[in-house]
Design a protein around this motif. Structure first.
Motif, PDB file in Angstrom:
ATOM      1  N   THR A 173      53.695  62.656  38.761  1.00 54.53           N
ATOM      2  CA  THR A 173      54.431  61.908  37.735  1.00 54.53           C
ATOM      3  C   THR A 173      55.917  61.861  38.031  1.00 54.53           C
ATOM      4  OG1 THR A 173      54.644  63.912  36.388  1.00 54.53           O
ATOM      5  CG2 THR A 173      52.742  62.490  35.963  1.00 54.53           C
ATOM      6  N   ARG A 174      56.385  62.685  38.960  1.00 57.88           N
ATOM      7  CA  ARG A 174      57.808  62.711  39.325  1.00 57.88           C
ATOM      8  C   ARG A 174      57.926  63.025  40.809  1.00 57.88           C
ATOM      9  NH1 ARG A 174      59.514  68.411  39.287  1.00 57.88           N
ATOM     10  NH2 ARG A 174      61.694  67.782  39.107  1.00 57.88           N
ATOM     11  N   GLU A 175      58.990  62.521  41.415  1.00 63.20           N
ATOM     12  CA  GLU A 175      59.231  62.802  42.828  1.00 63.20           C
ATOM     13  C   GLU A 175      59.679  64.250  42.988  1.00 63.20           C
ATOM     14  OE1 GLU A 175      58.796  61.068  45.503  1.00 63.20           O
ATOM     15  OE2 GLU A 175      58.417  59.042  44.723  1.00 63.20           O
ATOM     16  N   SER A 176      58.970  64.998  43.794  1.00 64.60           N
ATOM     17  CA  SER A 176      59.369  66.372  44.076  1.00 64.60           C
ATOM     18  C   SER A 176      58.704  66.833  45.362  1.00 64.60           C
ATOM     19  CB  SER A 176      58.994  67.311  42.925  1.00 64.60           C
ATOM     20  OG  SER A 176      57.596  67.406  42.786  1.00 64.60           O
ATOM     21  N   GLY A 192      54.745  62.165  44.202  1.00 68.06           N
ATOM     22  CA  GLY A 192      55.493  61.221  43.380  1.00 68.06           C
ATOM     23  C   GLY A 192      54.542  60.227  42.764  1.00 68.06           C
ATOM     24  N   PRO A 193      55.046  59.266  42.033  1.00 65.30           N
ATOM     25  CA  PRO A 193      54.176  58.299  41.357  1.00 65.30           C
ATOM     26  C   PRO A 193      53.359  57.420  42.296  1.00 65.30           C
ATOM     27  CG  PRO A 193      56.357  58.338  40.352  1.00 65.30           C
ATOM     28  CD  PRO A 193      56.457  59.135  41.617  1.00 65.30           C
ATOM     29  N   ASP A 240      59.165  73.298  38.008  1.00 66.11           N
ATOM     30  CA  ASP A 240      58.368  72.118  37.643  1.00 66.11           C
ATOM     31  C   ASP A 240      57.727  71.477  38.869  1.00 66.11           C
ATOM     32  OD1 ASP A 240      58.929  72.448  34.978  1.00 66.11           O
ATOM     33  OD2 ASP A 240      60.561  70.989  34.936  1.00 66.11           O
ATOM     34  N   GLN A 244      53.761  71.008  39.353  1.00 69.42           N
ATOM     35  CA  GLN A 244      53.106  69.739  39.672  1.00 69.42           C
ATOM     36  C   GLN A 244      52.163  69.907  40.867  1.00 69.42           C
ATOM     37  OE1 GLN A 244      54.444  65.322  39.515  1.00 69.42           O
ATOM     38  NE2 GLN A 244      55.340  66.127  41.407  1.00 69.42           N
TER      39      GLN A 244
END
Length: 254
Positions: A173-176, A192-193, A240, A244
């Protein structure tokens, strides 16, 4: 050529035989309807049957040269699940030992269409479910060698995080990015998405990720497979991002 594995084909085959022995020993120590906490919703008997079925699926891929639609999914009438598991292993082991790991074979991972893929996949399938049954039976965890654990980390990240999630249509759901460092090896897992991808890298590259996960090879291996609690590893950086990675691995390996 040995396929994508970090260790020798014969070493993985020997490890699989060792895992089958431990799995059967633990399964025979308790009733088959005992729940398996590490595989919620399953019993000991169901885990043993599952592994025996997966051996037959792998053999069918190799024999038929394509994704199989039919195989023996359950023990024969009067056959124990332990015997069903053992026979599945014996038949698969014979075929895998007749072929080099670099020989071409049908698989579900395009990056490794070799016999080595199945040798590696079945070795780790056996190890993880052996851990499940030992835990359910109240056994102390049997030995997992560091070289097996390191290869299992590489497989978990490359095959399950980097490929399986895409097959399932799942992403972050998020870039990491998370660096994974243990036993002299390092990897990056980026989510990431739009995609999830993982690769082997240097320690320096891993240190530049949003977070770095480290612990012993066995702990990291079991952690990636959800057989260790989320906080079992050491985290430097973005919690976070690590959360993820953990959540996506749970989806990939369920």
């Amino acid at each position: 050529m040995r396929g994508q594995a970090l260790i020798d084909h014969g070493r993985l085959l020997d490890a699989m035989g060792y895992e089958v022995d431990l799995l059967i020993e633990a399964a025979r120590a308790v009733p088959h309807d005992v729940p398996v906490p590490m595989s919620p919703g399953w019993t000991v008997g169901e885990v043993v049957r599952h592994v025996g079925s997966v051996y037959r699926v792998a053999l069918a891929w190799l024999v038929e040269g394509r994704r199989p639609t039919e195989w023996q999914r359950d023990p024969a009438p009067g056959q124990t699940v332990e015997s069903y598991l053992r026979q599945g292993f014996v038949d698969l082991d014979e075929v895998l030992r007749w072929h080099g790991p670099g020989e071409r074979a049908a698989t579900w991972w395009p990056a490794d269409p070799t016999y080595g893929f199945w040798c590696r996949r079945m070795a780790h399938e056996s190890t993880i479910h052996r851990v499940d049954v030992e835990d359910a039976a109240g056994f102390d965890l049997g030995q997992i060698a560091d070289d097996i654990a390191l290869d299992g980390i590489d497989e978990a990240l490359a095959v399950w995080f980097g490929h399986r999630l895409g097959m399932l249509g799942l992403s972050g759901t998020r870039e990491s990015s998370v660096g994974v460092c243990t036993g002299g090896y390092s990897w990056i897992a980026r989510a990431g998405p739009t995609d999830t991808v993982a690769w082997r890298c240097s320690d320096a590259e891993a240190s530049r990720a949003d977070a770095v996960v480290s612990e012993s090879p066995v702990t990291v291996y079991l952690w990636l497979w959800g057989r260790q609690r989320l906080g079992a590893v050491h985290v430097d950086g973005d919690d976070d991002a690590v959360g993820q990675l953990w959540a996506l691995m749970r989806l990939a390996t369920r």
